[in-house]
Each structure stands twice: as C-alpha cells, then as structure tokens.
Design an enzyme around this catalytic site. Structure first.
Site, PDB file in Angstrom:
ATOM      1  N   GLY A 287      30.959  21.885   5.866  1.00  0.00           N
ATOM      2  CA  GLY A 287      32.306  22.155   6.374  1.00  0.00           C
ATOM      3  C   GLY A 287      32.750  23.606   6.348  1.00  0.00           C
TER       4      GLY A 287
ATOM      5  N   TRP B 114      32.094  26.054   8.412  1.00  0.00           N
ATOM      6  CA  TRP B 114      32.559  26.554   9.711  1.00  0.00           C
ATOM      7  C   TRP B 114      33.945  25.988  10.028  1.00  0.00           C
ATOM      8  CZ3 TRP B 114      28.722  27.709  14.274  1.00  0.00           C
ATOM      9  CH2 TRP B 114      27.794  28.686  13.835  1.00  0.00           C
TER      10      TRP B 114
ATOM     11  N   ASP C 199      30.103  15.131  11.957  1.00  0.00           N
ATOM     12  CA  ASP C 199      28.814  15.138  11.265  1.00  0.00           C
ATOM     13  C   ASP C 199      28.413  13.720  10.931  1.00  0.00           C
ATOM     14  OD1 ASP C 199      27.200  17.713   9.881  1.00  0.00           O
ATOM     15  OD2 ASP C 199      26.572  15.708   9.263  1.00  0.00           O
TER      16      ASP C 199
ATOM     17  N   LYS D   3      23.648  27.497  16.563  1.00  0.00           N
ATOM     18  CA  LYS D   3      22.475  28.037  15.876  1.00  0.00           C
ATOM     19  C   LYS D   3      21.233  27.654  16.666  1.00  0.00           C
ATOM     20  CE  LYS D   3      21.795  27.398  11.457  1.00  0.00           C
ATOM     21  NZ  LYS D   3      21.439  27.001  10.134  1.00  0.00           N
TER      22      LYS D   3
END
Lengths: 316, 1105
Positions: free
Chosen positions: A53, A55, A80, A161
């Site tokens: 968490g 971000w 998530d 990413k």
C-alpha cells in the site's frame, strides 16, 4: 543478518520506516512524480497491485495536498489480490487484475466516471527463472494496461513497473501504440543495475483511436488487437531487429542530492528531511534507534511449510 | 532433412539445463538435453554425447522435451518446445517432421501430440487444437476465467484441462472439441484451493487424481469426483523441500512421484505412504535450482542451473537404502556417568560461564591480577544443571591386557573432577569405571592421549588439565588404571586445551611433549623425558604467544609437520611451527582469517591427507591444506545446510562425519552421503559437544570393527558404538546407482570473466560468480570442447571482479613465448585474492599468492563489498621484483589502492579516497612508460580518474586524483573500457550505463613540470544502444579503427564502430542467456581471430567475425 544490517544497507528502507511509509517503493512513485508531474489535473486514481500500500499512501497524500475531498468522495481505488491494511481515502478492492469482474467493480465504485491516472507496481514474487518471471511480469503490465484502456480518459497517464528483460522492447512498443509519449524511467531509489524500470505513458490516445469499443472486454482480444496494429511478431521472431531510434527515452528521476540506493550509509545519517535543523543535530548524537517496519508481510506462501518443518523436527 | 539438422551450433553455451528427456532407443537408452537453444543427444550406456543440434535461433531456450502420446511405440515422436513454437522430431534420426511456428502470441504452457493432432494449452488459459498435416487451427477454446497459467496438464481420456494459476488455485475445465459449442467458453468445473502460492506444476495421475507442486514448498494430491462437478478433496500433502518446487513427474515405478526444487535437490515421494515426508532425497547438484526432470521406468535424470546432468537409478537407490537400514543394527550404548559424592561445595557454572570467566580474566589480568583468584572462588548458587556431569572430553585409546590382547578403551572426562573408563572390547561393553577423581574439580576443555606402540608394548599416556593452570599426565597401566606420572603448574589461569605430542618421532624413545593453551592466547610447550622412570625430567616451558587480545578455543597438532594450529574466538587460525628453533618464538606464527567474526568451534586434522578442517557458527566448513612452507591455504568452503551448528568434524572411511544439531536433535551425520548415522533427542536444546572416531589405524579393526564414541554436554550422557553403517564394498554400489552425464559448472550467476589464449585453438577462461568459486576452464575453438580444469574456493562470498596484469613474456626457442600474469579476483565481504599465472603453448598454471580480507571490526559496522578492481604490474629497469598494485572500488564509494609485498605475501595500504557513490566498474590504462590511469565508473553516473606514477629513481608511487566527470550517464555507470592513443596523447573512455546508453569520452593528458598529469575533456557524446541496462563493454583497436562491443540485460550483444561522433551498429546477436553480466573478448595469439565470451546465467562463446 541482524535487524540493523538491512537499515545500514538500505537507506530507503530506513527512510520509509521513519517517514511512515509501508515500503521503500513509495519513494519510487514520489521521485517519478517529481519528474513527470503525474498528479497534474488528476482527481481519480487507480492503484493496481497495491499491497502493501505504499503507492496508495503516496496517492492519498498527493490528492489531499491538492485539496481534494478524498474521504467523502471515492477517488482512489487500490486493487490487490492480497489483504491490505486500510489507508485514508482509499477504497480497497480485493481482486485479480486479470479478471473482468475487477474492472466492473472499479467502474461501479467510480460510478462510470473516467480516471486520469492508473499506476501499477506489480511484479510476480518469483525471481527464479528470469525469463519466465519477465514474461509473467509483462503479462501483468498488459493486464494493467487493459484496465487502463477501459478506465482512462483521453490524455490520461499510465505508470507501471517493468522488468527490462528479454522482450522489453516489444512491451514498450505495445504501450507506445496507446500513449503519445512513452518514457522508461528509473528513480534514484531503485537500485542500480536492477532489471526494474518504470514505464510512464502520457497522453492516452483514447479508446476510439485504437479501435477498441467498450464491448471488447477480453484481455486476450485487447492484446491481439494491439499486436495486429503493428506486426510485433516480426520483432519477436527476429525477422526484424529493433532500431536504435525505436528505443524509448530513458529518464532518471530523483534529485541528485537524494540518497544513492547502492550505497551503505551509517546509521547516524539523518534520513528524514522535514525535521528541523536543531532536532537533526540532536539526533546525530543519539544512539541509533531501530524502528520496526510499518507493515509486516501478511501470510508468506511458505508459512504452512515453516509450521510443518517445526512439527517434523519435533516429532522425529 | 537430416543434413540441415546436424548443424554444429553456432554458439558454445554452458548454462542452466532447461529440459531433459530419457528416450528408449532400441535396446539402450538415450538422454536428450536442452541447454539454451541447443539439443544434445547422449547415449546413457556409454555416457557419451552422440549428436548436437541447434534447434532454434539462439535467442530461444528449449523449455521442454517430451514424447508424443501415440499408442504405438514405433509411431512416437519427440516434441521440442520453446516459448511460442515447437518442433516435432523423428525418434530415430531426430529429423524435423513438423515445424510448428508462429501460431500466435501466447506462451505455450503445455503441449500434447497424438497423430497429427497437436493440443496446446496457452498461458492465457485457453486451448487450441492444430492439425499439423495441414498446419491449420481446428479450434480454440477459452476458459471462462481469464487468468495467467504457470502450469497445465491435459487429460485426453476425460477431456479435462488442469491449469495451475499464479494465484494459488488449480482450475479444472472441460475441453470441448465440439464445433457447435466453439463460440462458448468453458466453465470451471473444479477449483482446487489449498495451496498458499503459485502452482508451478500440475499433473493428472491415475484414478481421477491430480498432483501439484507450489511456491508453498508442498506437494499435494487431490481427487476429483467425476460424477459431481465441483466436488473434490485433498488426498495428501507432502512437505520436505526447503525452497520452491519447480517440477513434478511420475517415476513409472511403484507409483512414486519425483519433484525437483530451488533447493537444488530432487526428492522421491511415496503417494501411499502414511508419512508426509519424502522417502529419499537426491543431492549432488551445486548452487541453486534443479529445474529439468525426466523419469523413465525407475530412472531419473535431473538438470540444474549448475549445468550438470545427473542420472539416478531410483530403483537401486531405494533397494540399497532398505538394505542399509537392515544392516544398521549397530549396538549403541548410552551411559549416564554418575556424580561422585563430593564434600566440596564450590560448584562450577556451565560452559558458557566458564568461557566468559576466562575472557573476563584476560581483561582483568593486566590490572587486577590478584583479584582473579578471589573472583573465581566466590561461592555460586548451585544451578540444577550442575547437579549432573558434563562430559568435556572423550578419547578412545588402545590398551592391552595381561594376555597381550588388544582392548579399545574409551575415556571420558567430566567437569566434576572425574575420569571414567569403559572397556569396549566385547559387544556388550562393560559399565563405566571411575578412574580418577579430583576434589578440586577438573576444568577441562580438551584432552589428548598419545598411544605409543612398540613391538611388544603399548604405552598410553593421558593428559588432562585441572583447575588453575595445572596439567596432569597419566599412564594407563595393564589393569587400565590411571597412574599419575607428572603434575605441571603451567600458568596461573585456566588451561583450555592440553595436547601430547610425540616429540622425538621415534616411538621407542622415552620422550614426549605437552602443549597447553590458556585464555591469553598462549601455547605453553614442555618436553618430558624418561616418563617411564622415576627420574622424570620436565623441561622449562617454551611460550608461543600472539600479540592480539584473543583466546584460543581449539587446538590441533600435526606430527608430520610438527606444527600446532589453534582457532580463536574471533574466527582466526594461528599456526605455530615448532620445528623452527627461532630465538623469538613469539613472532613465529601465521595468522589466517577463517570465519567471519565467529569463534572457531572445532578443528580437525586429517593427517593422512594433510588436510585441516575448521567450523564455526556461520556453518561453513572450511578445508585447508599446507603448502611447502607449511603455510595454511584454504582450498574449499562448504556451507552446511542440513545441520544447524557443527560442533565437531571427524573422518571415517575417508568420509566427513559431522556432529551437529537440528531442531531438538543432535546428529552424527555422514556429510558425503548427506545421511544421518545416529541421532539423539537432546530434550530442549542441550548442545552436543564432542565426537571422537577411532578407526582401525590404532585399534585392531578386524577384531572390533570401527568405533566411534559420542558425547553430548549439559548432561552426563555418553554414547558409544562399535559398528559402522556400510562396509566399503556396499558403498561402492551406492555410487554406481548414480552418475553424472555433464559436469557441473557455476551453480549460480556468473558475474565476471577474463580470458587467455594459448596456442591457436586453445583458450583459457576464468570465471567468478555468486557461488564464490573462481573457475578455470579450457576451451578449444576447433571442436568447441569446453572443460573445467580447476576451481579455486578462496572466496567466502560472490566474486564480482577479475582483473589481470601481464608481468613478463620470455621468448623460448621455438618462437613461442612463455607469459606470466598477476590475476586478481575481488568481491563481497571485502575480500580479494591474488594469483600468479604461468602460460606456455599448452599449459596454464595458476597458483595462489595471497588472500586479502578487510579486518572484522569495520565490516561489522557496515556491510561492504568490493564491486570492482584493477591490477597493475610494473617493472622498473634493473629491478627483479615488479611492483604489483591492486585497486579496489567498494560499494560504499571507497577507492583503495594497495601494493603487494612479495616476501610477506600480503597487500599493504598505499592510498585511499572516499567518493560519493559506489564504484561499480574500474579499468586501468597505461599512459606512459611509468604512469597509469585508473578509471572508475560510479553509481551516480559519474566517472573518476586516478593517476599513478612510479618514480624510476626513488621507486616511490605517487597517486593523484586527476579528473572527476559528473553526469556522464543519467544513472549508474555499470561498465567501462578505455585505451590510450599515443598519437593524440589522449585517453578514450567508453562506458555503458543503466540509462541504456553508451558514452564516449576523449580526454587529453598533459604532464606538468612537476610531473602531475592534467586531464582535459576534448570530446564527448552519448547515445542509446540497448533497451535495458548495459552490463558489458569492450573497446578494441582494429586496423587503427576503434570498435566497441556491448551486452545488456535485453539479451543482446552488439558491435559498434566509432564514426566521428556517433556509434554505428555493425552487428546484433540475440542470445537466450539471462542476466548477461559481462563480455570478455579473447584474441588468438596470432591476433587473427577472436572469440566473444558472454557471461551471466551460464557462459556463451562464439567466434567474432
């Protein structure tokens, strides 16, 4: 390794603990923002693969700073697969980003309003067979991209990413089909020579422009559509080699004064910048105090194994 | 078709084995091995390679090799699969029958071939059926659930697909081939939940059962109810692997299942067993990961990341195991040594306290010596644990009785002042007998008995230490009584070890030596003459002392070399040479760092092999030998993972036997075969202490077999045994049931490499990697033959850099030169090693010169690593010994320069400077007859240049910073190379960064009047080169033209030409090797050809054109 060893080796790990972030990766998003100003004109954000968490913490902080009401209006959705502790202003969706259901859930929460920013820090926690990990990681990025296509308003931003491995140029060019400007960025807090990088796509060209109607919901369809727009197969099968001009620009993020992720710092180094000067001086003289991580990992996959192993040892 | 297939691979690749298949070939068996994109075929009976094929373009790895599912044996074919395509081969001549290429965009997770029907399950959870004869898609069917599969299996009988997802569940859905239903998606019929991690492999077994392995380290067996969808149950779960389980296979024998794992082992499981543990573990691969697995009728083939392929005959291994268990009927005797009633109330504390006390006494000794004794005598509160004996030392000696029969006799010494003896001559052993009791309490750490054997007599002497520095020497008489012959006051503090040595080396002489060590790191040596007489003569002590505040914990003595080696509390070894009659015995020792900041728990000397073993809490077993100057050289470092702390090392039948701990159990462990010999429940954490094995060398083996005695402390338990698991004959069989088809290389990622060339077709490649080994391999250009010739294990952690410097080349008669080099390897834990290499036409010899390791205190504070290194070898005219200068760049940004002292064999400080960033890469360049530049690439993107000048007249070395270039790259400089162009008086530096760019700098050098070198930037440009970080870069000069070669994590190797201010790409090669960390280019001696050597997850060599 002692508890403090990680503190010495990883200054961002320490900084995160001191500044209340759940993971060092928070600084990656902060440094990307510094460079790309990703929160400009943003009032709704989706954070994919959000756990633990950090971000979401950054997003929550930034939107609050902009004066947006994040408490009464649902503006941030953190998705998530795993359990996540609550974060102020974030609506947590426990779900798989490769599934259609998840997209519908997000759309419901946002009441079909479009978002301006989709971020993803997702990576498979495997790191065994690099090629396979990279493949899975790229599939996660594509899944995130698929969600982004559905949720973003034209001109929106996508940050994810990526593992800069074998077929990275393919992935970069797939993203380039959807966004006007695409950059490969690397924040200073990311370790040097780690395979990790962050792709930043700015100015989403819009669903219509890529020929995706809202009825086409299947990830596989989206992917094949993207692939058919340009013959990426040729690159994959080596019939065509990537040109140097096709390499998307690399942008280093984070100020030069920031800590170097590859260095070891003494425990006396003051990592928190917002403290007053005199406080700092005092700290320097004090004995270093170890801080527990903010969020301990929830249920590693081998938890049962550890229990079993102990049991075996005792019953032998 | 055959002709196009038998192409010799363009690349030589040695790396992780990615796929294996055992093939039944006529009367024999064959093994197909996938290594990179090359398929190699071996004959299993002859153990030789028969053929080799380049199956795919070099950028594709072979991911699986399987047989088709045709019912008829003769119509079976072989399928070789890579990521998105596959080839179907003839099972006899391996010619390509079908080339299935470009079917789509998805990764193939599982494939099945029957006739010309090919079924493929794709990563995005859908199935396709292709007709290979027409190369057309018959149907494609999606599962309703969109997800990514890691593994899958297809059961054609029930038409079911099992998919193992990234997210912990196994989905089972139906494969409808019905054309009408084609538009629909399949429903998930069963969802098997229970794994806690990614499913890496899933297989349908017989009778509706499914087996799966996962990230959660478990093997699970499920049963599904075919009558009722959705209904299933977990039949069994197995645990045992220490790390992720990659693959699963059926052995094809007794319903056994086989798994391979990240822990580098292969395990055999019995599905029907009541126990949830593996029935056998096959060990032998090095490093990490065994990924490739193939089973065929009881035969197992495994392939690891170490590049090794091993064949195991499971049937024989299991039969042998059963037989051994039957044979293992050793009679084990356990004794609790009784306490002797004592009037003395001064109870001693536990071991830990005793040691602490000695350490205290060292501290206090200097100032408050008088207080020591008082402190010791303070009455203590009796600890319940102290109510029992602690066995502090054991020894097995050989005595003879009145009838001249040989008797093995065990002696155990307790901390409560008693010595017990046990007659081991009959199988039922006699009860322990009290031989000696000391009212003042024994205080022994170690004991050593010396057996002197002559023609008709056996003399046993036993030495012990008691109380305040007193050593007692006993003789064992014919009734096995201890007769005291001497009592020596050696010093004023506790004696930790006593040792008897046969000083005269002639067994008949009446002279022995006694060595004692105490808490002040002193060895005290006495010579004792005429011990058989009343007129015993004890010499004045000789004291050997080290000038370091430490304490010797353990001690061994080598009678062959006449040296004693002591291990201390800080992980150091000290060796003392007794044969040298130096006037200053104080200085006469060698110090060696053996373990990182942990005390050396145990030392063992194998006199027959001349090898020394040490162990510590870090659980490394280090092996050393002695060179011609009696200097200790570390030759191997073994990480022990099965036991927790190793307390003792011993040898038995030439096999290493360990005494260690795991869970609540103390184990005696056969290290070579990784199996337990004996275990004992220590009931809540009691530590084992001593292991003594006495082999037939001293005791009549034929009469008694082999013996070992075992004791554990914090209790009075002594365990004795007079049997051994195998006879050596049976051991041979175990070895035969397994063999290696391909030898192992590095078990982990290779981080650096360097090369030499011998005669035209022979090359030498040095590689260093994460597995801490420095390996020397020989490669022949002509037949692509690659073999590892030597392996150095001087490093304790990753080797990150190898550099070399030419010393001398002497022309021999036949026009061929002999060359010598200094080679430097450096890496983690601030460690470096210097070697000396000699090359001639055919041979390459490398010998170790010195080990460098930053002393402990500093790296305790911060975890340093040497990231980069450079070496200079400079010879001043007229001087015989060259200057050898080593430079290291550390992770904390220190640039350190050392000179090598040839006589003392060590590196000595020369220069040190702290930079702001990690020094990731380094290169040295000679810029004039006596000056050098050291160029460093930093993690902040900068480049730093240091110059070194060696003054011809004064032999002084002047080191100066010369240039600091900021922001050459936007991110870290991972790699660089440089050359000096005399005609322009400039230095050309090319560098590759994490920013995916290559930068080129031209620096002009100017020597000022004072001799300083001034550097000015004359030209600079930078351009994108790769789509990931650049990790390897080589600059070469060819016909006056500068050329650059680069490698990157994007799995590409590129060659460039420098044209004005840009780089022009001249060649791109893709290779499926992950983590390409570096490039080395080896030119042949005649400079006519060169070879490119890429390292990463393996090594890849190809000819440069």
């Amino acid at each position: 390794m002692g508890k403090k060893a990680k503190d010495k080796r990883d200054i961002y790990y320490r900084k995160a603990k001191e500044e209340g972030y759940r993971a060092r990766s928070a600084y990656k998003l902060l440094q990307i923002d510094e460079e790309f100003n990703i929160f400009e004109n943003v009032d709704r954000v989706v954070d994919l693969c959000a756990a633990p968490g950090s971000w979401s913490q950054v997003i929550s902080k930034r939107l609050k700073e902009k004066g947006l009401d994040i408490i009464n209006e649902k503006r941030i959705i953190s998705v998530d697969l795993f359990e996540m502790a609550p974060i102020e202003g974030c609506t947590i969706v426990k779900g798989d980003i490769t599934r259609e259901k998840t997209v519908q859930q997000i759309q419901e929460i946002f009441k079909d309003q479009e978002t301006q920013l989709v971020v993803s820090d997702g990576a498979p926690d495997i790191l065994g067979d690099h090629d396979f990990d990279q493949y899975i990681q790229h599939q996660l990025v594509l899944a995130a991209l698929n969600i982004a296509i559905r949720l973003l308003q034209p001109g929106g931003t996508f940050v994810a990413k990526v593992f800069r491995g074998k077929d990275i140029n393919l992935l970069h060019r797939q993203i380039k089909m959807l966004f006007r400007d695409v950059y490969c960025s690397k924040p200073k807090c990311s370790r040097n020579s780690s395979i990790e990088g962050f792709v930043v796509g700015k100015f989403f060209i819009g669903k219509e422009a890529i020929g995706l109607t809202s009825e086409r919901l299947n990830l596989w369809d989206a992917l094949t559509t993207i692939n058919h727009l340009k013959n990426f197969e040729k690159i994959y099968y080596q019939e065509e080699e990537e040109k140097i001009e096709d390499i998307i620009p690399f942008v280093a993020c984070g100020k030069n004064e920031e800590f170097d992720a590859d260095m070891n710092y003494s425990l006396k180094t003051v990592v928190t910048t917002h403290k007053k000067e005199d406080e700092k001086q005092q700290e320097g003289q004090e004995e270093y105090k170890y801080i527990e991580p903010r969020q301990k990992p929830i249920d590693p996959p081998y938890k049962a194994f550890l229990a079993k192993r102990n049991e075996l040892n005792n019953n032998q | 078709m055959e002709s196009t297939q038998t192409l010799m691979p363009e690349f030589y690749f040695k790396g992780p084995i990615s796929a294996l298949l055992i093939q039944n070939y006529g009367t024999s068996k064959r093994l197909l091995v996938g290594e990179g994109s090359v398929l190699a075929v071996y004959d299993l009976s002859q153990k030789i390679k028969i053929k080799e094929f380049q199956m795919f373009s070099s950028c594709f790895k072979i991911l699986n090799i399987s047989m088709s599912d045709d019912a008829e044996k003769q119509s079976k074919r072989i399928i070789v699969k890579t990521e998105k395509s596959m080839k179907v081969l003839d099972q006899d001549n391996y010619s390509v029958i079908y080339d299935f290429d470009k079917h789509g965009h998805d990764k193939i997770v599982q494939e099945k071939l029957v006739g010309h029907n090919l079924y493929i399950i794709n990563a995005h959870n859908f199935i396709e059926q292709w007709d290979l004869s027409s190369m057309t898609l018959v149907y494609r069917r999606f599962c309703e659930e969109e997800c990514i599969l890691y593994s899958a299996d297809l059961n054609l009988q029930n038409n079911l697909i099992a998919g193992g997802t990234v997210f912990r569940s196994i989905l089972i859905w139906e494969n409808f081939s019905n054309q009408e239903q084609q538009t629909e998606t399949s429903k998930v019929l069963y969802r098997l939940e229970g794994h806690a991690g990614v499913i890496f492999d899933v297989k349908f077994l017989k009778q509706n059962q499914i087996a799966s392995v996962s990230d959660d380290r478990s093997l699970k067996i499920w049963s599904i109810d075919l009558q009722e969808h959705g209904k299933y149950h977990l039949v069994k779960e197995f645990y045992g692997h220490r790390s992720r389980i990659w693959r699963l296979a059926e052995l094809g024998y007794n319903d056994l299942l086989i798994t391979v794992s990240e822990d580098a082992t292969c395990k055999i499981w019995n599905q029907h067993s009541n126990d949830n543990r593996a029935i056998e573990t096959l060990k032998g691969h090095q490093g990490k990961n065994v990924r490739a697995l193939s089973c065929y009728e009881g035969l197992i083939a495994t392939g690891g990341d170490d590049g090794a392929v091993k064949i195991w005959n499971a049937e024989e291994i299991l039969m042998q195991k059963q037989k051994n268990q039957e044979n293992n009927q050793a009679i084990i005797h356990q004794y609790r040594l009784p306490m002797v009633e004592s009037k003395n109330q001064n109870m001693e504390e536990g071991i830990a306290n005793e040691e602490q006390k000695v350490e205290d006494s060292v501290e206090i000794q200097e100032s408050q010596e008088s207080d020591v004794k008082q402190k010791k005598k303070k009455a203590k509160v009796a600890n319940p644990k102290d109510q029992v004996n602690q066995i502090r030392a054991i020894e097995i000696i050989q005595t003879i009785d009145q009838n001249n029969n040989s008797i093995p006799y065990a002696i155990a010494v307790t901390n409560k002042g008693s010595i017990y003896g046990i007659d081991m001559s009959s199988s039922d052993f006699k009860e322990p007998r009290l031989l000696f009791y000391d009212e003042n309490q024994l205080n022994i750490q170690d004991i050593n008995a010396l057996t002197i054997k002559s023609q008709d007599k056996v003399i046993n002497l036993v030495a012990i230490s008691i109380g305040d520095g007193i050593a007692i020497l006993f003789k064992v008489d014919l009734q096995q009584n201890l007769v005291q012959i001497a009592r020596i006051q050696t010093c004023d503090i506790k004696v930790l070890n006593v040792f008897l040595i046969d000083e005269s080396h002639t067994l008949n002489e009446d002279q022995i030596g006694l060595i004692a060590s105490n808490g002040r790191a002193e060895l005290i040596k006495y010579s004792i003459k005429n011990f058989n007489d009343v007129d015993i003569v004890i010499s004045q002590p000789t004291i050997y002392k080290v000038e370091i505040k430490t304490q010797f914990i353990c001690l061994v003595y080598s009678s062959k070399l006449n040296i004693a080696v002591a291990g201390d509390t800080k992980g150091n070894l000290f060796s003392f040479d007794f044969s040298q009659t130096s006037d200053q015995p104080l200085l006469n020792f060698q110090q060696l760092k053996a373990h990182k900041n942990e005390r050396v728990i145990s030392l063992f000397l194998d006199e027959s092999k001349g090898q020394l073993y040490s162990t510590s809490k870090d659980n490394y077993i280090n092996v050393y030998n002695f060179d011609e100057n009696k200097q200790i050289q570390k030759i191997q470092s073994i990480k022990e993972e099965d036991l927790n702390i190793i307390y003792n090392i011993n040898m038995m039948n030439n096999k290493m036997v360990l005494l260690g701990f795991y869970g609540n159990f103390a184990y005696i462990w056969n290290k070579q075969e990784n199996m337990q010999i004996f275990s004992i429940d220590t009931k809540g954490g009691n530590r084992p202490l001593k292991l003594k094995i006495q082999e037939g060398t001293n005791i009549d083996e034929q009469l008694y077999g082999k013996h070992y005695a075992f004791a554990y402390s914090f209790g009075d338990c002594l365990v004795l045994c007079n049997n051994w698991l195998y006879s050596s004959e049976e051991e041979q069989k175990v070895v035969q049931s397994q063999y290696t088809i391909r030898e192992c290389f590095h078990g982990r990622e290779i981080l650096c490499a360097s090369g030499f060339s011998l005669k035209s077709d022979k090359k030498i490649i040095l590689t260093g990697g994460e597995d801490s080994f420095l390996k020397i391999s020989e490669y022949s250009t002509n037949n692509k033959d690659f073999k590892m010739t030597q392996s150095f294990s001087n490093h304790v952690a990753s080797i990150r850099s190898i550099s070399k410097a030419k010393y001398r080349s002497a022309n021999l008669d036949e026009g061929f030169s002999q060359r010598t080099y200094y080679v430097l390897s450096a890496g983690s834990r601030m460690q470096a090693n210097l070697f000396y290499a000699k090359l001639n036409q055919d041979n390459f010899e490398m010998s170790h010169l010195c080990n460098f390791m930053r002393s402990s205190e500093q790296d305790e504070e911060q975890d340093f690593r040497i990231m980069s290194s450079a070496i200079i070898c400079h010879q001043n005219q007229g001087e015989t010994v060259p200057f050898v200068i080593c430079a290291f760049g550390t992770s904390s940004g220190e640039l350190q320069v050392f000179t090598y002292h040839h006589k003392k064999r060590r590196l000595e400080d020369l220069y040190k400077i702290a930079l702001l960033s990690s020094i990731l890469t380094m290169k040295k360049v000679k810029v004039s007859s006596n000056s050098y530049a050291i160029i460093c690439g930093l993690s902040n993107g900068g480049i730093y240049v240091l110059t070194l000048k060696i003054d011809q007249a004064t032999s002084q070395i002047i080191v100066e910073p010369s240039a600091e270039l900021e922001q050459v790259h936007d991110f870290g400089v991972n790699t660089l190379d440089a050359c000096y162009l005399k005609e322009y008086n400039s230095l050309v530096i090319v560098s590759g960064g994490d920013d995916q760019q290559i930068s080129l700098l031209r620096l002009e050098l100017e020597q000022s009047d004072e001799g300083q070198i001034k550097i000015t930037m004359k030209g600079q440009f930078k351009q994108y080169a790769h789509s990931s970080c650049i990790k390897g870069l080589v600059l070469s000069k060819c016909n006056g033209q500068l050329k650059v070669a680069s490698s990157s994590y994007d799995q590409r190797y590129k060659e460039w030409m420098i044209d004005g201010d840009k780089l022009v790409e001249t060649k791109t090669v893709r290779h499926c090797m992950s983590d390409m960390n570096g490039i080395t280019i080896i030119k042949s001696i005649d400079q006519q050809s060169s070879e490119v050597c890429l390292v990463g997850q393996g090594i890849s060599i190809f000819q440069m054109k």
